[in-house]
Write an enzyme that holds these catalytic residues in place. Structure first.
Site, short mmCIF file in Angstrom:
data_model
loop_
_atom_site.label_atom_id
_atom_site.label_comp_id
_atom_site.label_asym_id
_atom_site.label_seq_id
_atom_site.Cartn_x
_atom_site.Cartn_y
_atom_site.Cartn_z
CG PHE A 258 -2.06 -1.04 1.03
CD1 PHE A 258 -3.26 -0.72 0.42
CD2 PHE A 258 -1.86 -2.34 1.46
CE1 PHE A 258 -4.25 -1.67 0.25
CE2 PHE A 258 -2.84 -3.31 1.29
CZ PHE A 258 -4.04 -2.97 0.69
CG LEU A 259 4.17 2.27 1.49
CD1 LEU A 259 5.56 2.04 2.08
CD2 LEU A 259 3.62 3.61 1.97
N GLY A 262 -0.99 6.76 -6.85
CA GLY A 262 -1.99 6.68 -7.90
C GLY A 262 -2.97 7.82 -7.79
CB CYS A 269 -13.42 -1.93 1.78
SG CYS A 269 -14.17 -3.56 1.59
#
Length: 442
Positions: A258-259, A262, A269
Site C-alpha cells: 500500500f505504498l 496513484g 471498503c
C-alpha cells in the site's frame, strides 16, 4: 458442519464458496430474484478470479446451494452468517444497518435449535449486541450466541485471502455466562482447516472485532494517501517516489504494501469504512483526526487528477480526444464503486473532452456511473486510435505489455498521463512521447 449465509453478494458468495470448499454444507440466501436465478444457473454475478470454478465445483458436489427461504437455510445450521450490504447512510456517512436488522429478525423467526449468529458484514461497534437484542425481542425462547467475524478479502484475490489469511478475527460475547465458550467451539471447528496451516485465529471481544475491521482498512487508506502526498512532493523537488517507497517499505515497522502512488483509493471498503469510522469516533467523543484528513485528501486528489491531465495536454481538454485505459477502481475486478475514474471522467467530459475508454472486464459495470457520450472500445489500441492524450487509470497487467511503438502508431498526439506508473519513462520518451507519471522525475 451446516452453515447458512444470509446474502449472496461479494462477501457472502466468496465466503460461502470457501466454507463449502472446507467440506461444509452451505446454504446461501439471496432475495434478489435476478441474482438468485444467475447463481442457480451457475452464472456468477460478480467478477472474481477463480470464483466461478469454486462455486460450480461445490454446487456440483452438493455442498453449496442457493435459495430465497431463510427458514430452509437456517434449519439445522450451527452457524448463521449475516453478509448483507451496509451502504453509507445518506447525509452522515454512517453505515446503514437496515438490512442487517431485517436479517436478524428473519433469522430469529426461522431458527429452531441452538446456533451462533455471526456478523460477516462490516458493521459499527455495538451492532452484534444490537442483533442479540433484536433476536431476544423477536423470540425470547431462543438459545443462541452472537459473534463478529469481519472479512478481510481483497477484490481480485479474495479466494486466496480466505484460504490463506493473514489472520482470522472472531469477536465473542465475553459477558455471556460461559464467556463465549460455546460460540468459540463452533467457530473453532468451522475454521479448523486454517489451524492446520497455522493461520492465526484471534478471539476477542465483540466490540474489538468490529472495530478491528474499520481500523485496518482506515490505516491502509491512510498509507495510500500518505504515499500519494509524497508523490506530489517528489514531483516538486525532483525525487523518485518508487525509490522513496522502497526505502520506506523495507523498514519492517512500515512494510512495503500500500505504498504505491496513484489517483486515489476507491472500491467498496476504503471510502465507506473510513467515513464510517470517523462517524463512530465522533459519536463516541474520540475524533479520529488522521482518518478525517485521509478522507479529505483522497476526495481532493481524485478531482485534482483531471487538472493534471489537462495540464499535460497544454492546459485544456476541450475538443481533444482522450484515450482512457482502465475504469474499475483496481485490476482483477469489475467493481466501479467509488472508482477514481468516475470523478476524473465526469470532470473531463464537463470540460469538453472526447473520451474513448477500454477496461478488460469493467465496461458494462461502468456505464451507469459515467457520463453519456463516452465511446467504449474493444481493446486498448482501439481506445488509443487517433487520441491526442492517453491516460492510464487502472493498472491492468495487459496494459503494461503495450509496446510504445504500437501506441505511437495508433495515436494522433504524443501525450501520455500514466496515473499508475506502469510504463517505463525512458522507453516512452524514446518513442517520442511527452510522458507524465506520478512522483517520478520527467
Amino acid at each position: 458442519m451446516r452453515i447458512a449465509m444470509i446474502g449472496g453478494g461479494y462477501v457472502g458468495l466468496v465466503s460461502a464458496a470457501c466454507f463449502a470448499e472446507f467440506g461444509n454444507q452451505v446454504s446461501v440466501v439471496e432475495i434478489d430474484p435476478d441474482r438468485l436465478a444467475a447463481l442457480r444457473d451457475g452464472r456468477i454475478p460478480i467478477y472474481e478470479p477463480g470464483l466461478d470454478t469454486l462455486v460450480a465445483d461445490n454446487a456440483r458436489a452438493g455442498r453449496l446451494s442457493f435459495g430465497s427461504d431463510i427458514a430452509d437455510a437456517v434449519t439445522g445450521a450451527e452457524a448463521i452468517f449475516i453478509a448483507v450490504g451496509t451502504p453509507p447512510r445518506n447525509g452522515d456517512g454512517q453505515a446503514d444497518l437496515t438490512y442487517v436488522h431485517q436479517a436478524a429478525r428473519q433469522i430469529a423467526r426461522a431458527m429452531g435449535d441452538y446456533a451462533v449468529i455471526v456478523t460477516k458484514s462490516t458493521v459499527p461497534v455495538g451492532t452484534s449486541r444490537r442483533i442479540a437484542e433484536i433476536v431476544r425481542e423477536t423470540r425470547p425462547d431462543l438459545d443462541f450466541d452472537v459473534a463478529s467475524n469481519p472479512e478481510f478479502l481483497r477484490e481480485g484475490s479474495a479466494i486466496g485471502d480466505f484460504m490463506r489469511p493473514d489472520r482470522v478475527i472472531v469477536g465473542l460475547d465475553q459477558t455471556a455466562p460461559d464467556g463465549g465458550a460455546r460460540a468459540r467451539a463452533v467457530l473453532s471447528a468451522l475454521y479448523r482447516p486454517l489451524y492446520l496451516i497455522e493461520a492465526p485465529v484471534l478471539f476477542m471481544a465483540l466490540e474489538t472485532a468490529e472495530l478491528t475491521k474499520y481500523a485496518s482498512n482506515s490505516f491502509l487508506a491512510m498509507k495510500i494517501s500518505f504515499i500519494n502526498e509524497m508523490a506530489d512532493l517528489c514531483d516538486k523537488v525532483g525525487a523518485n517516489v518508487h525509490d522513496l517507497s522502497r526505502g520506506m517499505g523495507l523498514d519492517g515497522r512500515i512494510g512495503r504494501k500500500f505504498l504505491h502512488p496513484g489517483p486515489g483509493y476507491g472500491g467498496s471498503c476504503f471510502p465507506k469504512d473510513t467515513l464510517a469510522l470517523t462517524r463512530i469516533a465522533q459519536e463516541a467523543g474520540a475524533p479520529t483526526r488522521l482518518i478525517e484528513a485521509t478522507v479529505g485528501v483522497n476526495d481532493a486528489r481524485k478531482v485534482a487528477m483531471a487538472g493534471r491531465i489537462a495540464a499535460a495536454g497544454g492546459g485544456s481538454v476541450r475538443g481533444r480526444r482522450i484515450a482512457v485505459l482502465g475504469l474499475t477502481f483496481k485490476p482483477e475486478t469489475d467493481d466501479m464503486r467509488e472508482s477514481p475514474s468516475i470523478p476524473i471522467l465526469v470532470r473531463l467530459a464537463e470540460q469538453g473532452a472526447e473520451l474513448r475508454a477500454f477496461d478488460p472486464v469493467g465496461m458494462q459495470a461502468a456505464r451507469p456511473h459515467l457520463p453519456p457520450g463516452i465511446t467504449y472500445c474493444d481493446s486498448a489500441l482501439d481506445a488509443a486510435r487517433d487520441a491526442d492524450t492517453l491516460v492510464v487509470l487502472t493498472e491492468w497487467n495487459e496494459f503494461r505489455a503495450l509496446a510504445p511503438n504500437a501506441l505511437a502508431a495508433a495515436m494522433r498526439g504524443r501525450v501520455i498521463v500514466d496515473l499508475r506508473n506502469i510504463f517505463d519513462p525512458a522507453a516512452m520518451r524514446a518513442a517520442g512521447f511527452h510522458y507524465h507519471s506520478v512522483g517520478r522525475p520527467i
